[in-house]
Design a protein around this motif. Sequence first.
Motif, PDB file in Angstrom:
ATOM      1  N   GLN A  77     -16.660 -42.998 -32.025  1.00 30.18           N
ATOM      2  CA  GLN A  77     -17.276 -43.329 -30.744  1.00 30.18           C
ATOM      3  C   GLN A  77     -16.924 -42.322 -29.650  1.00 30.18           C
ATOM      4  O   GLN A  77     -17.723 -42.079 -28.754  1.00 30.18           O
ATOM      5  CB  GLN A  77     -16.841 -44.729 -30.296  1.00 30.18           C
ATOM      6  CG  GLN A  77     -17.285 -45.834 -31.226  1.00 30.18           C
ATOM      7  CD  GLN A  77     -16.711 -47.184 -30.850  1.00 30.18           C
ATOM      8  OE1 GLN A  77     -16.259 -47.407 -29.720  1.00 30.18           O
ATOM      9  NE2 GLN A  77     -16.706 -48.108 -31.801  1.00 30.18           N
ATOM     10  N   ARG A  78     -15.724 -41.751 -29.741  1.00 27.99           N
ATOM     11  CA  ARG A  78     -15.275 -40.806 -28.719  1.00 27.99           C
ATOM     12  C   ARG A  78     -14.758 -39.543 -29.397  1.00 27.99           C
ATOM     13  O   ARG A  78     -13.898 -39.628 -30.276  1.00 27.99           O
ATOM     14  CB  ARG A  78     -14.159 -41.411 -27.852  1.00 27.99           C
ATOM     15  CG  ARG A  78     -14.628 -42.535 -26.952  1.00 27.99           C
ATOM     16  CD  ARG A  78     -13.441 -43.195 -26.251  1.00 27.99           C
ATOM     17  NE  ARG A  78     -13.884 -44.206 -25.294  1.00 27.99           N
ATOM     18  CZ  ARG A  78     -13.963 -44.035 -23.983  1.00 27.99           C
ATOM     19  NH1 ARG A  78     -13.593 -42.879 -23.454  1.00 27.99           N
ATOM     20  NH2 ARG A  78     -14.381 -44.996 -23.194  1.00 27.99           N
ATOM     21  N   LEU A  79     -15.282 -38.388 -28.978  1.00 24.23           N
ATOM     22  CA  LEU A  79     -14.845 -37.098 -29.513  1.00 24.23           C
ATOM     23  C   LEU A  79     -14.574 -36.155 -28.350  1.00 24.23           C
ATOM     24  O   LEU A  79     -15.463 -35.894 -27.533  1.00 24.23           O
ATOM     25  CB  LEU A  79     -15.916 -36.503 -30.432  1.00 24.23           C
ATOM     26  CG  LEU A  79     -15.637 -35.092 -30.977  1.00 24.23           C
ATOM     27  CD1 LEU A  79     -14.347 -35.061 -31.786  1.00 24.23           C
ATOM     28  CD2 LEU A  79     -16.814 -34.598 -31.815  1.00 24.23           C
ATOM     29  N   ASN A  80     -13.344 -35.653 -28.287  1.00 23.92           N
ATOM     30  CA  ASN A  80     -12.949 -34.747 -27.204  1.00 23.92           C
ATOM     31  C   ASN A  80     -12.287 -33.515 -27.802  1.00 23.92           C
ATOM     32  O   ASN A  80     -11.187 -33.587 -28.341  1.00 23.92           O
ATOM     33  CB  ASN A  80     -11.986 -35.450 -26.244  1.00 23.92           C
ATOM     34  CG  ASN A  80     -11.769 -34.670 -24.959  1.00 23.92           C
ATOM     35  OD1 ASN A  80     -11.966 -33.458 -24.920  1.00 23.92           O
ATOM     36  ND2 ASN A  80     -11.363 -35.361 -23.903  1.00 23.92           N
ATOM     37  N   PHE A  95     -24.219 -33.216 -35.492  1.00 23.13           N
ATOM     38  CA  PHE A  95     -24.008 -34.224 -34.454  1.00 23.13           C
ATOM     39  C   PHE A  95     -24.859 -35.469 -34.667  1.00 23.13           C
ATOM     40  O   PHE A  95     -24.453 -36.570 -34.280  1.00 23.13           O
ATOM     41  CB  PHE A  95     -24.296 -33.620 -33.074  1.00 23.13           C
ATOM     42  CG  PHE A  95     -23.265 -32.638 -32.621  1.00 23.13           C
ATOM     43  CD1 PHE A  95     -22.095 -33.071 -32.034  1.00 23.13           C
ATOM     44  CD2 PHE A  95     -23.450 -31.277 -32.793  1.00 23.13           C
ATOM     45  CE1 PHE A  95     -21.123 -32.166 -31.623  1.00 23.13           C
ATOM     46  CE2 PHE A  95     -22.491 -30.365 -32.384  1.00 23.13           C
ATOM     47  CZ  PHE A  95     -21.320 -30.808 -31.798  1.00 23.13           C
ATOM     48  N   ASP A  96     -26.007 -35.312 -35.294  1.00 18.20           N
ATOM     49  CA  ASP A  96     -26.878 -36.465 -35.503  1.00 18.20           C
ATOM     50  C   ASP A  96     -26.285 -37.488 -36.458  1.00 18.20           C
ATOM     51  O   ASP A  96     -26.786 -38.618 -36.561  1.00 18.20           O
ATOM     52  CB  ASP A  96     -28.249 -36.011 -36.008  1.00 18.20           C
ATOM     53  CG  ASP A  96     -28.162 -35.123 -37.237  1.00 18.20           C
ATOM     54  OD1 ASP A  96     -27.129 -34.453 -37.410  1.00 18.20           O
ATOM     55  OD2 ASP A  96     -29.121 -35.112 -38.029  1.00 18.20           O
ATOM     56  N   LYS A  97     -25.205 -37.136 -37.158  1.00 17.26           N
ATOM     57  CA  LYS A  97     -24.549 -38.082 -38.070  1.00 17.26           C
ATOM     58  C   LYS A  97     -23.627 -39.052 -37.330  1.00 17.26           C
ATOM     59  O   LYS A  97     -23.170 -40.034 -37.914  1.00 17.26           O
ATOM     60  CB  LYS A  97     -23.737 -37.319 -39.123  1.00 17.26           C
ATOM     61  CG  LYS A  97     -24.574 -36.450 -40.048  1.00 17.26           C
ATOM     62  CD  LYS A  97     -23.686 -35.699 -41.033  1.00 17.26           C
ATOM     63  CE  LYS A  97     -24.511 -34.807 -41.946  1.00 17.26           C
ATOM     64  NZ  LYS A  97     -23.639 -34.050 -42.889  1.00 17.26           N
ATOM     65  N   LEU A  98     -23.346 -38.757 -36.075  1.00 16.65           N
ATOM     66  CA  LEU A  98     -22.412 -39.588 -35.300  1.00 16.65           C
ATOM     67  C   LEU A  98     -23.196 -40.514 -34.374  1.00 16.65           C
ATOM     68  O   LEU A  98     -23.117 -40.426 -33.149  1.00 16.65           O
ATOM     69  CB  LEU A  98     -21.452 -38.698 -34.507  1.00 16.65           C
ATOM     70  CG  LEU A  98     -20.610 -37.714 -35.323  1.00 16.65           C
ATOM     71  CD1 LEU A  98     -19.714 -36.894 -34.400  1.00 16.65           C
ATOM     72  CD2 LEU A  98     -19.777 -38.443 -36.372  1.00 16.65           C
ATOM     73  N   GLN A  99     -23.961 -41.427 -34.962  1.00 18.41           N
ATOM     74  CA  GLN A  99     -24.859 -42.263 -34.187  1.00 18.41           C
ATOM     75  C   GLN A  99     -24.146 -43.298 -33.320  1.00 18.41           C
ATOM     76  O   GLN A  99     -24.769 -43.930 -32.468  1.00 18.41           O
ATOM     77  CB  GLN A  99     -25.844 -42.963 -35.132  1.00 18.41           C
ATOM     78  CG  GLN A  99     -26.892 -42.044 -35.727  1.00 18.41           C
ATOM     79  CD  GLN A  99     -27.760 -41.410 -34.652  1.00 18.41           C
ATOM     80  OE1 GLN A  99     -28.347 -42.110 -33.814  1.00 18.41           O
ATOM     81  NE2 GLN A  99     -27.860 -40.085 -34.649  1.00 18.41           N
ATOM     82  N   ASN A 100     -22.843 -43.502 -33.537  1.00 17.77           N
ATOM     83  CA  ASN A 100     -22.090 -44.443 -32.719  1.00 17.77           C
ATOM     84  C   ASN A 100     -21.398 -43.775 -31.536  1.00 17.77           C
ATOM     85  O   ASN A 100     -20.715 -44.441 -30.756  1.00 17.77           O
ATOM     86  CB  ASN A 100     -21.030 -45.158 -33.569  1.00 17.77           C
ATOM     87  CG  ASN A 100     -21.648 -46.095 -34.585  1.00 17.77           C
ATOM     88  OD1 ASN A 100     -22.391 -46.998 -34.227  1.00 17.77           O
ATOM     89  ND2 ASN A 100     -21.362 -45.875 -35.855  1.00 17.77           N
ATOM     90  N   LEU A 101     -21.577 -42.461 -31.391  1.00 14.64           N
ATOM     91  CA  LEU A 101     -20.857 -41.719 -30.360  1.00 14.64           C
ATOM     92  C   LEU A 101     -21.307 -42.142 -28.962  1.00 14.64           C
ATOM     93  O   LEU A 101     -22.501 -42.162 -28.654  1.00 14.64           O
ATOM     94  CB  LEU A 101     -21.096 -40.217 -30.558  1.00 14.64           C
ATOM     95  CG  LEU A 101     -19.963 -39.268 -30.143  1.00 14.64           C
ATOM     96  CD1 LEU A 101     -18.692 -39.570 -30.923  1.00 14.64           C
ATOM     97  CD2 LEU A 101     -20.391 -37.831 -30.372  1.00 14.64           C
ATOM     98  N   THR A 102     -20.333 -42.482 -28.122  1.00 15.83           N
ATOM     99  CA  THR A 102     -20.618 -42.819 -26.732  1.00 15.83           C
ATOM    100  C   THR A 102     -20.069 -41.771 -25.762  1.00 15.83           C
ATOM    101  O   THR A 102     -20.592 -41.626 -24.662  1.00 15.83           O
ATOM    102  CB  THR A 102     -20.012 -44.185 -26.356  1.00 15.83           C
ATOM    103  OG1 THR A 102     -18.593 -44.156 -26.552  1.00 15.83           O
ATOM    104  CG2 THR A 102     -20.615 -45.292 -27.211  1.00 15.83           C
ATOM    105  N   HIS A 103     -19.022 -41.043 -26.165  1.00 18.48           N
ATOM    106  CA  HIS A 103     -18.401 -40.041 -25.293  1.00 18.48           C
ATOM    107  C   HIS A 103     -18.210 -38.747 -26.079  1.00 18.48           C
ATOM    108  O   HIS A 103     -17.522 -38.737 -27.105  1.00 18.48           O
ATOM    109  CB  HIS A 103     -17.046 -40.518 -24.779  1.00 18.48           C
ATOM    110  CG  HIS A 103     -17.121 -41.686 -23.849  1.00 18.48           C
ATOM    111  ND1 HIS A 103     -17.416 -42.961 -24.285  1.00 18.48           N
ATOM    112  CD2 HIS A 103     -16.941 -41.778 -22.495  1.00 18.48           C
ATOM    113  CE1 HIS A 103     -17.418 -43.785 -23.248  1.00 18.48           C
ATOM    114  NE2 HIS A 103     -17.140 -43.097 -22.160  1.00 18.48           N
ATOM    115  N   LEU A 104     -18.826 -37.662 -25.609  1.00 23.28           N
ATOM    116  CA  LEU A 104     -18.706 -36.354 -26.255  1.00 23.28           C
ATOM    117  C   LEU A 104     -18.293 -35.333 -25.204  1.00 23.28           C
ATOM    118  O   LEU A 104     -19.008 -35.105 -24.225  1.00 23.28           O
ATOM    119  CB  LEU A 104     -20.034 -35.937 -26.888  1.00 23.28           C
ATOM    120  CG  LEU A 104     -20.077 -34.542 -27.530  1.00 23.28           C
ATOM    121  CD1 LEU A 104     -19.063 -34.428 -28.656  1.00 23.28           C
ATOM    122  CD2 LEU A 104     -21.477 -34.222 -28.033  1.00 23.28           C
TER     123      LEU A 104
END
Length: 376
Positions: A77-80, A95-104
């Motif tokens: 959900q969060r990648l920094n 990046f399209d594989k991380l469909q749950n990502l809310t914070h990049l």
Amino acid sequence: MQCLDDQRSPLLQLQHHLYYAPNFTFSSKFELWDPNTDCCFWEGVTCDPYGHVIGLDLRYKNLSGSFHSIFNLHRLQRLNLAGNNINTTLFSYGFDKLQNLTHLNLSSSCFHGQIPMKISHLTRLVSLDLSYQDDYYWRNGYYYYLPPLKLEKPNFKTLIKNLRFLTELYLDSVDISTQSAKWCETTSLVLSNLRVLSLSSCGLKGPLCSSLSRLSFLSKLILDGNPISYLPPNFLVNSSCLVSLSLRDCNLNGHFPTGILLLPKIQSIDISGNDQLMGQLPEFPANNALQSLLLSHTNFSGKLPHSIGNLKFLTYLELYYCNFFGPIPSSIANLSQLVNLYLGGNKLSGSIHSSLFTLPSLKTLYLGDNLLRGSV
């Protein structure tokens, strides 16, 4: 729950393919994590109650190398990865594989080239930060140039059209110059939940559209270093949530809307470096929340109002090289939080109040190039 094996494996692959590279020079392998311990307790790793990795924070580790294995963490959900020396394009990453990502957050990590279409598929994004990719780095006594991140294909409109949940967008120093003025209307129509918009030095052209005022949740707007040139009448004067506005070095002309200085929540205003921008300071009410007011190198004029003493929270007041005249109000002695006071380069006259030298927090005082007289 302990970290699941299918979550541990991508992290160990990531550690294998990353290395410390301060100043872009190989130093050592990245060995932050002990493979004999539970990966949910590794530094920078956050898991949900079921052992899935949902957060990865590797900011400012001087890392370089490949991070492909991150995209096998589908619950993320969060990648920094901010503040690293990765120095590559983003095209080959999934990046399209991380469909749950809310914070990049990939800021300040020396990415370059086109921003890939795959980022526009992250429809749950709440915060996106691709800002401040360094345009050069120092190594072995030489500067090496890096091309900037840019938005052409996809363009700005294509990137954000599916990101309707965004509340924070940081694209500072990303080249968006091909968008002309359309970026403004697009932002207003698509990103209705936006709270922070930071697009400094993006090559954006003006004038700004009045529809930005419809972003009812907007609290922070930063557009420094873009040739905007013109503000629409009453721009943002009804933006009740606005806390911070920065339009430094935007070639602005005409009159600055006085109402912005009186917004109920405004704390920081920086419109310095706009030599042709005219304006005057209003009468400030006692409940004004301003903490920083930077108007230097503008064409603001008139007398400094006595009500400036109502700005009890003010820490930075920079009005140098404007066209203010008349005396320095004695009420400035009320500004007990003031750290920097720059009034030089105006036509201020009269004596210098001794109370200026008793302000408890003051560190810098500049009064030169005025018409002041008397003893200090």
